[in-house]
Design an enzyme around this catalytic site. Structure first.
Site, PDB file in Angstrom:
ATOM      1  N   SER A 239     -21.543 -12.500 -34.063  1.00 51.48           N
ATOM      2  CA  SER A 239     -21.929 -11.867 -35.321  1.00 51.48           C
ATOM      3  C   SER A 239     -21.919 -10.363 -35.126  1.00 51.48           C
ATOM      4  O   SER A 239     -21.642  -9.872 -34.025  1.00 51.48           O
ATOM      5  CB  SER A 239     -23.330 -12.323 -35.725  1.00 51.48           C
ATOM      6  OG  SER A 239     -24.268 -11.708 -34.858  1.00 51.48           O
ATOM      7  N   LYS A 240     -22.245  -9.655 -36.179  1.00 54.71           N
ATOM      8  CA  LYS A 240     -22.205  -8.188 -36.125  1.00 54.71           C
ATOM      9  C   LYS A 240     -23.088  -7.618 -35.007  1.00 54.71           C
ATOM     10  O   LYS A 240     -22.842  -6.523 -34.527  1.00 54.71           O
ATOM     11  CB  LYS A 240     -22.669  -7.619 -37.460  1.00 54.71           C
ATOM     12  CG  LYS A 240     -21.557  -7.609 -38.486  1.00 54.71           C
ATOM     13  CD  LYS A 240     -21.979  -6.802 -39.693  1.00 54.71           C
ATOM     14  CE  LYS A 240     -21.092  -7.155 -40.869  1.00 54.71           C
ATOM     15  NZ  LYS A 240     -21.721  -6.905 -42.141  1.00 54.71           N
TER      16      LYS A 240
END
Ligand code: GLU
Length: 461
Positions: A239-240
């Site tokens: 994820s980010k």
């Protein structure tokens, strides 16, 4: 003929995980002389946007993944979906469910109380009476409620689902007539002639439902390949938090598409111990049956390493073109090729290369304080002033090396007495590629000017 597709829902940017399955689908089609199709799954009008579609196409363009024919937009195909809903209704394979919201809530509450999986109880499955008034029915498929659904997955092998555990008569069209996700995927894959579906294994639980729909439609399902997810280095789904996930962010950071594709093809697939895969190599060796069963781990250093490799090896023209976006026009410079070739040896990203290039192209307006303090002394300035006098013509790097060696010898000096001070005067800091290449790129007049500048600057201090 092998027909694959990439079918993103345009909810934001193109995620690198999406690019990986797109790449796998692309490679499998191209290597077999098949077709690779792009379908935009934009039926959720609230969550989907035009910009997201543009972003996906832009990312495809940047990576050089070309698709066959026109893009298919699900939002333009509602009439087709309706027709197939009607067909299934007529054939008695689907039915109208008139359950009201209150009834559904009640059923849910009862199931919850009994700790059962929430599922439709089939009350309108065989309904032949007079429909209740004021209710727009949803359309449900008659699903097999017992037995097993088998998926012969190209990666995971045989995957079995018990109908009881996962199926009910699920909805294929909502009460407003709009089709549901699994239904549109199946209709489109069927009509587009898709033979192989390569997608993330987050879709594995949809697959039994899709198989039920294929059966109802009397159509053979495609071969499925469910690819395990990419994890961050901490083992959690990428994820980010782990870094960039937007494909175009990699472009902005100065990564080359060749490096990103090479990186992604290896995340979950291998061919011996090989690490470097050009597009040609990928087309030669890629086989979706050899994709790993287990999830893969994102490794930022590996991507950097690959990027450095492609920066070192891609043709000058290609890099010079990409560098325009980073504000450096090598082709407009008389010694642009020499400069780029010198910088590419030590750059991990195009962004880094542009920053180094700018320190050479533009005369320093400030000097790195530490380097200035350390290397710009009364003594080194004297050496620089003397060195300046031997600069008359523009020379090649080898030519500058020759006159410099002679200069050092005649003055009883070592290269270190000159090199760092020269670097600071020319570029503002003590890091730069080969000093002689910098000299060649700048030429004698510019070198002199920059030496004079630093002498003047020192006087003001
Ligand atoms: N539209 C789905 C997604 O973006 C993919 C559907 C599929 O590949 O079957 O996750």
């Amino acid at each position: 003929m092998i027909v694959t597709r990439f079918a993103p829902s345009p909810t934001g940017y193109l995620h690198i995980g999406g690019l990986r399955t797109a790449l796998y689908s692309y490679l499998y089609a191209r290597k077999n002389g098949g077709k690779f199709l792009l379908r935009i799954e934009d039926t959720d009008l609230k969550r989907n946007s035009e910009e997201a579609t543009v972003a996906i196409k832009e990312a495809f363009d940047w990576c050089g993944l070309d698709y066959d024919g026109e893009v298919t937009y699900q939002s333009k195909r509602f009439d087709i979906y309706k027709e197939y809903v009607k067909k299934l209704l007529e054939e008695g394979k689907a039915y109208k469910d008139y359950m009201s919201k209150e009834e559904l809530d009640e059923l849910r509450a009862q199931q919850e109380a009994r700790k059962e999986r929430p599922k439709y109880d089939g009350r309108y499955r065989d309904f032949t009476g007079v429909p209740p008034e004021g209710i727009d029915p949803v359309i449900r498929i008659k699903a097999p409620l017992t037995g097993e659904i088998l998926i012969d997955d190209g990666i995971k092998g045989e995957v079995k689902f018990r109908a009881e555990d996962i199926l009910d008569d699920f909805i294929i069209a909502r009460s407003d007539g709009t089709p549901t996700y699994n239904f549109t995927v199946v209709i489109d894959d069927m009509l587009m002639g898709v033979t192989h579906v390569i997608r993330g294994d987050d879709h594995l639980s949809n697959t039994p439902k899709q198989i039920v729909l294929y059966d109802a439609l009397g159509f053979k399902p495609p071969k499925f390949f469910h690819v395990a997810m990419i994890n961050g280095e901490d083992g959690k789904k990428l994820s980010k938090r782990h870094g960039a996930t937007d494909v175009m962010e990699y472009k902005r950071m100065g990564y080359l598409p060749e490096a990103l594709l090479n990186f992604l093809v290896r995340l979950g697939w291998s061919h011996g111990d090989d690490e470097i895969f050009s597009m040609e190599d990928m087309l030669k060796y890629f086989d979706p049956h050899h994709i790993n069963k287990s999830s893969s781990t994102y490794n930022a250093q590996k991507l950097e390493w690959l990027n450095a490799h492609y920066i070192k090896t891609l043709p000058y023209d290609r890099l010079a073109k990409d560098m325009l976006e980073f504000g450096v026009d090598f082709k407009a410079m008389p010694k642009g090729e020499i400069l780029l070739n010198s910088l590419r040896e030590r750059s991990k990203t195009l962004l880094e290369m542009s920053e180094s290039a700018k320190t050479i192209i533009n005369a320093p307006s400030v000097y790195d304080e530490k380097a200035f303090g350390k290397f710009i002394t009364e003594q080194s300035l004297e050496i620089l002033a003397k060195f300046k006098e031997i600069l008359t013509y523009d020379l090649s790097a080898a030519g500058y090396e020759e006159i410099t060696t002679k200069f050092l010898e005649e003055n009883g000096l070592k290269l270190k007495d000159l090199a760092q001070a020269l670097r600071v005067s020319l570029t503002g800091s003590s890091v730069s590629p080969s000093i002689f290449e910098v000299l060649e790129v700048l030429g004698s007049a510019e070198i002199k000017k920059r030496i004079e500048n630093i002498i003047k600057y020192k006087e003001t201090k």
